[in-house]
Design a protein around this motif. Structure first.
Motif, mmCIF file in Angstrom:
data_model
loop_
_atom_site.group_PDB
_atom_site.id
_atom_site.type_symbol
_atom_site.label_atom_id
_atom_site.label_comp_id
_atom_site.label_asym_id
_atom_site.label_seq_id
_atom_site.Cartn_x
_atom_site.Cartn_y
_atom_site.Cartn_z
ATOM 1 N N CYS A 20 0.828 -1.209 0.000
ATOM 2 C CA CYS A 20 0.000 0.000 0.000
ATOM 3 C C CYS A 20 0.864 1.260 0.000
ATOM 4 O O CYS A 20 0.513 2.267 -0.622
ATOM 5 C CB CYS A 20 -0.942 -0.003 1.196
ATOM 6 N N GLU A 21 1.994 1.199 0.692
ATOM 7 C CA GLU A 21 2.910 2.338 0.660
ATOM 8 C C GLU A 21 3.476 2.538 -0.739
ATOM 9 O O GLU A 21 3.630 3.684 -1.209
ATOM 10 C CB GLU A 21 4.035 2.141 1.672
ATOM 11 N N ALA A 22 3.771 1.445 -1.424
ATOM 12 C CA ALA A 22 4.241 1.555 -2.808
ATOM 13 C C ALA A 22 3.138 2.122 -3.700
ATOM 14 O O ALA A 22 3.400 2.937 -4.597
ATOM 15 C CB ALA A 22 4.706 0.192 -3.314
ATOM 16 N N ALA A 23 1.901 1.725 -3.449
ATOM 17 C CA ALA A 23 0.783 2.198 -4.263
ATOM 18 C C ALA A 23 0.529 3.692 -4.093
ATOM 19 O O ALA A 23 0.088 4.364 -5.031
ATOM 20 C CB ALA A 23 -0.480 1.413 -3.910
ATOM 21 N N THR A 24 0.800 4.211 -2.904
ATOM 22 C CA THR A 24 0.589 5.649 -2.668
ATOM 23 C C THR A 24 1.813 6.485 -2.993
ATOM 24 O O THR A 24 1.773 7.706 -2.870
ATOM 25 C CB THR A 24 0.187 5.902 -1.200
ATOM 26 N N GLY A 25 2.909 5.838 -3.381
ATOM 27 C CA GLY A 25 4.115 6.569 -3.736
ATOM 28 C C GLY A 25 5.048 6.834 -2.579
ATOM 29 O O GLY A 25 6.092 7.483 -2.755
ATOM 30 N N GLU A 54 -3.902 4.007 4.242
ATOM 31 C CA GLU A 54 -2.627 4.527 3.748
ATOM 32 C C GLU A 54 -2.827 5.853 3.017
ATOM 33 O O GLU A 54 -2.008 6.770 3.139
ATOM 34 C CB GLU A 54 -1.970 3.502 2.832
ATOM 35 N N GLU A 55 -3.916 5.958 2.270
ATOM 36 C CA GLU A 55 -4.234 7.230 1.613
ATOM 37 C C GLU A 55 -4.478 8.330 2.633
ATOM 38 O O GLU A 55 -4.023 9.465 2.461
ATOM 39 C CB GLU A 55 -5.477 7.070 0.740
ATOM 40 N N ALA A 56 -5.204 7.995 3.701
ATOM 41 C CA ALA A 56 -5.479 8.980 4.739
ATOM 42 C C ALA A 56 -4.187 9.429 5.420
ATOM 43 O O ALA A 56 -3.996 10.624 5.709
ATOM 44 C CB ALA A 56 -6.447 8.406 5.766
ATOM 45 N N LEU A 57 -3.273 8.489 5.670
ATOM 46 C CA LEU A 57 -1.984 8.845 6.269
ATOM 47 C C LEU A 57 -1.202 9.798 5.360
ATOM 48 O O LEU A 57 -0.595 10.751 5.824
ATOM 49 C CB LEU A 57 -1.147 7.587 6.500
ATOM 50 N N ALA A 58 -1.221 9.507 4.066
ATOM 51 C CA ALA A 58 -0.488 10.340 3.124
ATOM 52 C C ALA A 58 -1.039 11.766 3.112
ATOM 53 O O ALA A 58 -0.280 12.740 3.060
ATOM 54 C CB ALA A 58 -0.552 9.726 1.732
ATOM 55 N N LYS A 59 -2.345 11.901 3.183
ATOM 56 C CA LYS A 59 -2.971 13.219 3.170
ATOM 57 C C LYS A 59 -2.664 13.989 4.442
ATOM 58 O O LYS A 59 -2.466 15.212 4.436
ATOM 59 C CB LYS A 59 -4.485 13.082 2.991
ATOM 60 N N ARG A 60 -2.631 13.265 5.559
ATOM 61 C CA ARG A 60 -2.324 13.916 6.831
ATOM 62 C C ARG A 60 -0.841 14.262 6.952
ATOM 63 O O ARG A 60 -0.440 15.078 7.779
ATOM 64 C CB ARG A 60 -2.675 12.985 8.000
ATOM 65 N N ASN A 61 -0.027 13.548 6.132
ATOM 66 C CA ASN A 61 1.432 13.715 6.209
ATOM 67 C C ASN A 61 1.935 13.433 7.615
ATOM 68 O O ASN A 61 2.840 14.073 8.134
ATOM 69 C CB ASN A 61 1.860 15.114 5.775
#
Length: 329
Positions: free
Chosen positions: A195-200, A320-327
């Protein structure tokens, strides 16, 4: 009732806190935050930032909240790291648990649930793996957990304490309502990494081993949704409170998926064709590990509700998407 959760600011522990809270119980968390995050906990849940090995501090918390039940997650969990740094694992998983047990006995704790692992079986003779399978861990991670299981069962025989040890298979996913998920830095869990790879967040991911004796050459594992696992802990507590005795039980779904099957599921959920590299096997890895979970289902009346690899992956990816948005991580 009040339940003490050690490691409750971590991945599985925070989901257990949610499970008890949703059931109307009051969780109290002890976590040194070495790998956990206070923001994973629901608002209002007391958090004590301390080590479980500190018997005096643990006794203070146990007495302050009149604790009768401990759910113990705190420890180290990365199998390859345990081979490189065995002393860390014997300290964090075994020695530190001794201090917690001493505090529990001194304070009259009645019920104890321990977070164990399928790694206690090592390379199984056959699958699915029953609780009666030979115990021959291949790495200090599994050995340190098995030692703690044995210590707890000995303590239970000598004191007024009932113990349940749940041997997890591969835990994955995130709270379907988005309240918690895996935030571990430099995680090694397959679905988290994919999932981390999928979100970049990662430029690529590596599949370790493509020459196993499996249909596609990659290792097969039994993936269990973290919310179903958290439910098993709550049911274990209910069983002991109702008079159930000591129990060691597997927690898995009883069917496996290969690494490449999981990667395809993550690519489908994320609509991302991230880079996948092929690498050598890791020390201590087994070709196939799948649970025989009939005992847990029967003894705990455990009926998993999220037994679907696509559900597991979808929940993990949304988190994982939510984590990426929250940084955040």
């Amino acid at each position: 009732m009040t339940v003490l959760i050690t490691g409750g600011a971590g991945y599985i522990g925070s989901h257990a806190a949610l499970a008890f809270l949703d059931a109307g119980e009051t969780p109290v968390v002890v976590d040194n935050l070495s790998t956990g995050f206070d923001w994973l906990l629901p608002e209002g849940v007391p958090l004590y930032q301390q080590d479980i090995a500190d018997r005096e501090e643990m006794e203070t918390v146990l007495r302050r909240h009149d604790i009768e039940t401990i759910v113990h997650f705190a420890g180290s969990i990365i199998l390859p790291e345990s081979i490189e740094n065995p002393l860390k694992y014997y300290r964090n998983n075994t020695v530190n648990s001794l201090g917690l047990m001493e505090a529990a006995v001194a304070c009259g704790v009645r019920h104890f649930v321990f977070s164990s692992t399928a790694a206690v079986y090592g390379l199984p003779d056959s699958v699915p793996v029953p609780e009666s399978a030979p115990l021959r861990p291949q790495a200090p991670y599994g050995a340190s957990k098995l030692m703690t299981e044995q210590m707890l069962m000995d303590v239970a025989k000598a004191h007024d304490l009932t113990v349940t040890a749940l041997r997890y298979f591969n835990v994955a996913g995130a709270d379907p309502r988005g309240r918690s998920g895996q935030a571990t830095r430099e995680a090694t869990n397959l679905i988290k990494v994919a999932c981390e790879a999928a979100t970049g967040k990662r430029p690529s991911m590596t599949v370790f081993g493509q020459d196993y004796d499996t249909p596609d050459g990659t290792a097969i594992r039994d993936y269990i949704h973290v919310t179903d696992l958290a439910l098993a802990h709550r049911l274990a507590v209910e069983r002991m409170r109702s008079g159930g005795g000591n129990l060691i039980a597997n927690c898995g779904y009883g069917r496996g998926f290969s690494v490449l099957e999981v990667v395809r599921a993550v690519k489908a959920a994320s609509r991302s064709d991230f880079t996948v590299e092929m690498g050598a096997r890791r020390p201590g890895d087994c070709p196939e590990v799948v649970a025989d979970s009939r005992l847990a289902r029967a003894e705990l009346n455990w009926q998993p509700e999220l037994d679907d690899i696509n559900q597991i992956v979808a929940d993990a990816y949304r988190w994982e998407e939510a984590l990426a948005k929250r940084n955040r991580v």
